[in-house]
Design an enzyme around this catalytic site. Sequence first.
Site, PDB file in Angstrom:
ATOM      1  N   ALA A   8       1.137 -15.954 -52.575  1.00  0.00           N
ATOM      2  CA  ALA A   8       2.129 -16.061 -51.504  1.00  0.00           C
ATOM      3  C   ALA A   8       1.833 -15.095 -50.378  1.00  0.00           C
ATOM      4  O   ALA A   8       2.733 -14.613 -49.701  1.00  0.00           O
ATOM      5  CB  ALA A   8       3.525 -15.795 -52.079  1.00  0.00           C
ATOM      6  N   ARG A  14      -0.826 -23.054 -39.990  1.00  0.00           N
ATOM      7  CA  ARG A  14      -0.609 -24.427 -39.542  1.00  0.00           C
ATOM      8  C   ARG A  14       0.873 -24.799 -39.422  1.00  0.00           C
ATOM      9  O   ARG A  14       1.226 -25.813 -38.841  1.00  0.00           O
ATOM     10  CB  ARG A  14      -1.332 -25.395 -40.506  1.00  0.00           C
ATOM     11  CG  ARG A  14      -2.838 -25.297 -40.412  1.00  0.00           C
ATOM     12  CD  ARG A  14      -3.553 -25.918 -41.606  1.00  0.00           C
ATOM     13  NE  ARG A  14      -3.608 -25.027 -42.761  1.00  0.00           N
ATOM     14  CZ  ARG A  14      -4.254 -25.284 -43.901  1.00  0.00           C
ATOM     15  NH1 ARG A  14      -4.894 -26.441 -44.050  1.00  0.00           N
ATOM     16  NH2 ARG A  14      -4.261 -24.415 -44.893  1.00  0.00           N
ATOM     17  N   LYS A  21       5.065 -18.929 -44.581  1.00  0.00           N
ATOM     18  CA  LYS A  21       5.146 -20.310 -45.104  1.00  0.00           C
ATOM     19  C   LYS A  21       5.932 -20.409 -46.407  1.00  0.00           C
ATOM     20  O   LYS A  21       6.751 -21.315 -46.572  1.00  0.00           O
ATOM     21  CB  LYS A  21       3.738 -20.865 -45.313  1.00  0.00           C
ATOM     22  CG  LYS A  21       3.735 -22.262 -45.895  1.00  0.00           C
ATOM     23  CD  LYS A  21       2.389 -22.949 -45.801  1.00  0.00           C
ATOM     24  CE  LYS A  21       1.365 -22.366 -46.726  1.00  0.00           C
ATOM     25  NZ  LYS A  21       0.095 -23.108 -46.652  1.00  0.00           N
ATOM     26  N   GLN A  73      -1.852  -8.000 -51.119  1.00  0.00           N
ATOM     27  CA  GLN A  73      -3.197  -8.407 -50.686  1.00  0.00           C
ATOM     28  C   GLN A  73      -3.295  -8.147 -49.187  1.00  0.00           C
ATOM     29  O   GLN A  73      -2.654  -8.815 -48.392  1.00  0.00           O
ATOM     30  CB  GLN A  73      -3.433  -9.900 -50.966  1.00  0.00           C
ATOM     31  CG  GLN A  73      -4.849 -10.347 -50.590  1.00  0.00           C
ATOM     32  CD  GLN A  73      -4.961 -11.845 -50.356  1.00  0.00           C
ATOM     33  OE1 GLN A  73      -3.963 -12.570 -50.308  1.00  0.00           O
ATOM     34  NE2 GLN A  73      -6.183 -12.320 -50.194  1.00  0.00           N
ATOM     35  N   TYR A 362      45.733 -25.587 -36.035  1.00  0.00           N
ATOM     36  CA  TYR A 362      44.897 -24.506 -36.541  1.00  0.00           C
ATOM     37  C   TYR A 362      45.719 -23.713 -37.542  1.00  0.00           C
ATOM     38  O   TYR A 362      46.774 -23.165 -37.191  1.00  0.00           O
ATOM     39  CB  TYR A 362      44.427 -23.583 -35.405  1.00  0.00           C
ATOM     40  CG  TYR A 362      43.704 -22.380 -35.965  1.00  0.00           C
ATOM     41  CD1 TYR A 362      42.559 -22.549 -36.746  1.00  0.00           C
ATOM     42  CD2 TYR A 362      44.171 -21.080 -35.769  1.00  0.00           C
ATOM     43  CE1 TYR A 362      41.907 -21.459 -37.305  1.00  0.00           C
ATOM     44  CE2 TYR A 362      43.522 -19.989 -36.318  1.00  0.00           C
ATOM     45  CZ  TYR A 362      42.395 -20.192 -37.095  1.00  0.00           C
ATOM     46  OH  TYR A 362      41.754 -19.114 -37.657  1.00  0.00           O
ATOM     47  N   ALA A 376      52.588 -31.922 -35.730  1.00  0.00           N
ATOM     48  CA  ALA A 376      51.398 -32.074 -34.892  1.00  0.00           C
ATOM     49  C   ALA A 376      51.265 -30.909 -33.916  1.00  0.00           C
ATOM     50  O   ALA A 376      52.238 -30.494 -33.297  1.00  0.00           O
ATOM     51  CB  ALA A 376      51.488 -33.382 -34.110  1.00  0.00           C
ATOM     52  N   ASN A 382      46.925 -16.104 -35.236  1.00  0.00           N
ATOM     53  CA  ASN A 382      46.642 -15.079 -36.247  1.00  0.00           C
ATOM     54  C   ASN A 382      45.965 -13.843 -35.681  1.00  0.00           C
ATOM     55  O   ASN A 382      45.801 -12.853 -36.369  1.00  0.00           O
ATOM     56  CB  ASN A 382      45.753 -15.677 -37.358  1.00  0.00           C
ATOM     57  CG  ASN A 382      44.432 -16.202 -36.809  1.00  0.00           C
ATOM     58  OD1 ASN A 382      44.350 -16.624 -35.655  1.00  0.00           O
ATOM     59  ND2 ASN A 382      43.391 -16.162 -37.624  1.00  0.00           N
ATOM     60  N   ALA A 419      60.657 -28.369 -32.348  1.00  0.00           N
ATOM     61  CA  ALA A 419      59.418 -28.670 -31.628  1.00  0.00           C
ATOM     62  C   ALA A 419      59.253 -27.733 -30.431  1.00  0.00           C
ATOM     63  O   ALA A 419      60.230 -27.321 -29.808  1.00  0.00           O
ATOM     64  CB  ALA A 419      59.433 -30.115 -31.153  1.00  0.00           C
TER      65      ALA A 419
END
Length: 452
Positions: A8, A14, A21, A73, A362, A376, A382, A419
């Site tokens: 690895a 490429r 990779k 390596q 929300y 609705a 918050n 409302a």
Amino acid sequence: MLAVAVLAAGKGTRMKSALPKVLQPLAGATLVERVLSSCDALHPERRILIVGHQAERVERELQGHSGLEYVLQQPQNGTGHAVQQLLEPLGDFQGDLLVLNGDVPLLRPETLTSLVEQHRASGAAVTLLTARLADPTGYGRVFADAAGAVSAIVEHRDCNDEQRRNSLTNAGIYCFNWQQLAAVLPLLTTDNDQGELYLTDTVALLEPAMHREVADADEITGINDRLQLSQCEAVLQDRLRRHWMAEGVTFTDPASCTLSEDSRFGRDVVVEPQCHFRGASRIGDGCRIGPGCLIEDSLLGAEVSVVYSVLRQARVADGCAIGPFAQLRPGSEVGEHCHIGNFVEVKNSTLAAGVKVNHLSYIGDADLGAGVNVGAGTITANYDGVNKHRTVVGAGSKTGANSVLVAPIRLGDNVTVGAGSTLTRDVPAGALALGRARQLVKENWSGPAPNP
Ligand code: UD1
Ligand code: CA
């Protein structure tokens, strides 16, 4: 005794990517994680990862995996050079070394098990995996006799035209007798088109070298570029969908859906087109998902329906109906038989059984009691610009359309909110709360006087 080494260290030129990779993701897991887990069933005594390019980043990504040894390596002078780095750490290890290219992610565990078994039974110095590919462009070609004895591997770029016509392909997966390999590793030369040390050259130096051909050529697909990455993704997705269909899931348009390895589905789940499951999601029996959903790290009970919605780190209990066009963000805990309708966003909130939030709301940092009906356009305000605060609404309460509940605020059970109210103070159980300007009516109003 078995040691596993995963190569690895390469850059993956490429891929043209800032990401090494082996860290490219495939169905939710990185290439190197997939390669590592393909040899779990072998229970190797040692698991060694050879790292080089962005070594620290690769190690960081693999922190959660215990029992891995890392060998550096530096520089990366080819696959043979990579394995030479094991001469010291493996030393006089007595046993077999399974070498896996870090970019071959579709291997089945059974394939590796049978490779090791064949290697041990035959007493070969090396046994490598091969396949016949319809298009072997880019791969090393394996030259073997009818009995399976390998004389050499020649890289695509080093092959002449006739050699290229050989479709027997090197998978980059080898089981070596370590002591025999260690004796020939120092003999490698850079006499090839890339001027690198090739692990494949050890095969001509080892006697006997054998190969094992896999039936399903897809398994050995190596990933060098984005096209191969997408082809592997397609193979994996196909495997995952077939698996879940065999377990009792219906996909009405399988090719349009993607699954993660860690997603789980119950019986009689129906997945409609364009649904995507990521992370560790659990979908209960009889759920109906889609069309058009993204579900990530979420738990759904039985008989939940979700349409055109996004769920992330959410829990939804049995019998809920979600969407269309709802978003459940992290920390959403939705009780049984809730309805969450169109253009509703829920975050870090608990909704007890039977809550209805049907339109344009929300709900953030809130606790809604059983059977609450959210009108609705109701919004929990918050955030005061600095801190987040909670909203608590008691069981059986109803909010009128376009209410704003300014947190921190508590509404008792069975409260009714008129409302258009903006509420900033707590409301006791059973009360009607109104927080809006009183309506004025001017009769016989003739409108403003015209300009002179
Ligand atoms: C290699 C094989 C080829 C085989 C193919 C299968 C060699 C010379 N060729 O070619 O025969 O058909 O895999 O997919 O081995 N790596 C290091 N250090 C390095 C170079 C590479 O660790 O110095 C790692 C890479 O990260 C990668 C793996 O080794 O995971 C394979 O390297 P790659 O360059 O992709 O080899 P291929 O050209 O695909
Ligand atoms: Ca490769």
